[in-house]
Design an enzyme around this catalytic site. Structure first.
Site, PDB file in Angstrom:
ATOM      1  N   GLY A 193      11.496   2.477  -0.672  1.00 25.43           N
ATOM      2  CA  GLY A 193      12.222   1.404  -1.361  1.00 25.43           C
ATOM      3  C   GLY A 193      12.735   1.932  -2.687  1.00 25.43           C
ATOM      4  O   GLY A 193      11.954   2.430  -3.506  1.00 25.43           O
TER       5      GLY A 193
ATOM      6  N   GLN B 288       0.838  -1.211   0.000  1.00 25.04           N
ATOM      7  CA  GLN B 288       0.000   0.000   0.000  1.00 25.04           C
ATOM      8  C   GLN B 288       0.870   1.257   0.000  1.00 25.04           C
ATOM      9  O   GLN B 288       0.580   2.236  -0.686  1.00 25.04           O
ATOM     10  CB  GLN B 288      -0.960   0.017   1.197  1.00 25.04           C
ATOM     11  CG  GLN B 288      -1.711   1.340   1.287  1.00 25.04           C
ATOM     12  CD  GLN B 288      -3.083   1.251   1.908  1.00 25.04           C
ATOM     13  OE1 GLN B 288      -3.820   0.296   1.692  1.00 25.04           O
ATOM     14  NE2 GLN B 288      -3.436   2.255   2.688  1.00 25.04           N
ATOM     15  N   GLU B 289       1.968   1.210   0.768  1.00 26.15           N
ATOM     16  CA  GLU B 289       2.870   2.361   0.812  1.00 26.15           C
ATOM     17  C   GLU B 289       3.404   2.669  -0.591  1.00 26.15           C
ATOM     18  O   GLU B 289       3.494   3.821  -1.011  1.00 26.15           O
ATOM     19  CB  GLU B 289       4.020   2.037   1.764  1.00 26.15           C
ATOM     20  CG  GLU B 289       5.016   3.158   1.901  1.00 26.15           C
ATOM     21  CD  GLU B 289       6.032   2.906   3.010  1.00 26.15           C
ATOM     22  OE1 GLU B 289       5.838   1.971   3.809  1.00 26.15           O
ATOM     23  OE2 GLU B 289       7.014   3.656   3.071  1.00 26.15           O
TER      24      GLU B 289
END
Ligand SMILES: Cc1cc2nc3c(=O)[nH]c(=O)nc-3n(C[C@H](O)[C@H](O)[C@H](O)COP(=O)(O)OP(=O)(O)OC[C@H]3O[C@@H](n4cnc5c(N)ncnc54)[C@H](O)[C@@H]3O)c2cc1C
Length: 377
Positions: free
Chosen positions: A364, A241-242
């Protein structure tokens, strides 16, 4: 778009008018102050724009990820890159909603929904970002408490947060299995210190700070979910979701860059005609508009999958990588068409370009996304 419906159109009106009124006019000042006004959170809470996809019983809006996506699109549409609502709404609230005990949810979510508590999530440390298993911050159980020691950096909403989810080792002997998420309420907490709000090349109005924990003692009930060693699994489950949140903002920012450039090149002239009249300009914008269309199609597919609970880690890594890399390319080629004005901070395209750069790094990096994708090949 398959995931949009009438209810969302009405909600978009609300989000749009809030962003136009409360975000757009303050961009320059927030960039100078390196953060938004603290009251912005309360104003957003008052009109129901916080914790949109958290159940109403916990003070949230009772909506879905689609509501979060619409707000992020409207935020990007007005060129705001300062308000850390994506972290508060799209990330922190969901950790608490997904893993919190009933008491934890009742204690924190209503205050997050009203804006009384601004939230942050602190994973990254000066010595480790991508390799989260290597974090050094410790939260050691001592009687009925956890004692936290360590330092975090690059934390979005760090300067304003009243609630911080801290990734820490409850068992420093272990790697991933030793990680837990511990919630720190900052008000009056001894040993907790905020460092400087960091100077960045872009997203200048967004509060990104260093945090220090020096024998910070929190009650044992602040362990998220109440079981030690679950932190890494919790992080991995929430990362899709992030990453989708970042992709939504990236596509909206890409769209804005193209619209700004179409407008500018139709107004500005050189060699007796609008810049838009040159074949190079038209071809560059044709490429960019196509990048936006393709990215949107993939994003919409991923949002639809996420709404059905079907977006996996690989899909989320793909959409994060694809959209943020495309954003970088599109923002750069659009800026070129502004000539020297593109390099002037007062031009929104300059801000779009600098803000774009970090999207390939946070949540990320592109390289980590490729590692994740490659594991499934
Ligand atoms: C504006 C901003 C806001 C942020 N907000 C938050 C936040 O709210 N909370 C939070 O916890 N963190 C936050 N971060 C931190 C962010 O998530 C990290 O910066 C990011 O994950 C990268 O970690 P790092 O900076 O330590 O880089 P490193 O991990 O040191 O990576 C450096 C380089 O090495 C590459 N690399 C590393 N490992 C590999 C590998 N296995 N294979 C190939 N290449 C590799 C990376 O891709 C990168 O190019 C934020 C960062 C910024 C800039």
């Amino acid at each position: 778009m398959t995931w949009l419906d009438e209810d969302l159109s009405a909600f978009r009106e609300l989000a749009r008018s809030f962003c136009e009124k409360e975000l757009a006019p303050h961009q320059e000042r927030w960039a100078q102050e390196k953060q938004v006004d603290r009251e912005l959170w309360n104003k957003a809470g008052d009109v129901g724009l916080l914790c949109l996809s958290i159940p109403e019983e916990h003070g949230g809006g009772g909506g879905t990820f689609a509501h979060e996506a619409v707000l992020l699109q409207e935020q990007a549409r007005v060129g705001d890159d300062a308000w850390g609502v994506a972290v508060h709404n799209g990330i922190v609230a969901h950790y608490i909603n997904s893993y919190g005990t009933p008491e934890q949810k009742q204690r924190w979510l209503p205050k997050m929904a009203s804006g009384e508590l601004v939230s942050a999530i602190a994973m990254t440390e000066p010595g480790t970002g991508s390799d989260l298993q290597g974090i050094k911050t410790k939260a050691i159980r001592t009687g009925d408490s956890y004692v936290i020691n360590g330092a975090k950096t690059f934390i979005t909403n760090g300067a304003q947060a009243g609630l911080i989810i801290v990734a820490a080792k409850t068992n420093p002997e272990e790697k991933a299995a030793g990680v837990s998420l511990v919630v720190v309420e900052t008000e009056g907490t001894e040993g907790f210190r905020r460092g400087r709000v960091l100077d960045k090349i872009g997203m200048k109005g967004q509060d990104t700070a260093e945090l220090f924990f020096d024998n910070v003692t929190v009650p044992a009930e602040n362990l998220l979910g109440g079981v030690e060693g679950q932190g890494f699994v919790q992080l991995m489950q929430q990362l899709p979701q992030e990453r989708l949140v970042i992709a939504v903002s990236a596509v909206a920012a890409m769209d804005l860059a193209v619209q700004l450039t179409i407008q500018y090149t139709k107004e500005r002239t050189a060699f007796g005609r609008p810049l838009f009249g040159f074949q190079n300009t038209k071809f560059t914008l044709a490429d960019a508009a196509t990048e936006v269309a393709v990215s949107k199609a993939f994003l919409d597919q991923c949002i639809t999958r996420h709404l059905k609970g079907e977006l996996d880690v690989t899909g989320a890594a793909m959409v994060k990588m694809w959209t943020t890399e495309r954003l970088g390319k599109v923002a750069d080629s659009c800026l070129q068409l502004f000539g020297g004005y593109g390099f002037m901070t007062e031009y929104p395209i300059a801000k779009a370009w600098t803000s774009a750069r970090v999207q390939r790094i946070f949540g990320g990096t592109t390289e980590i996304m490729k590692e994740i994708i490659a594991r499934t090949l």
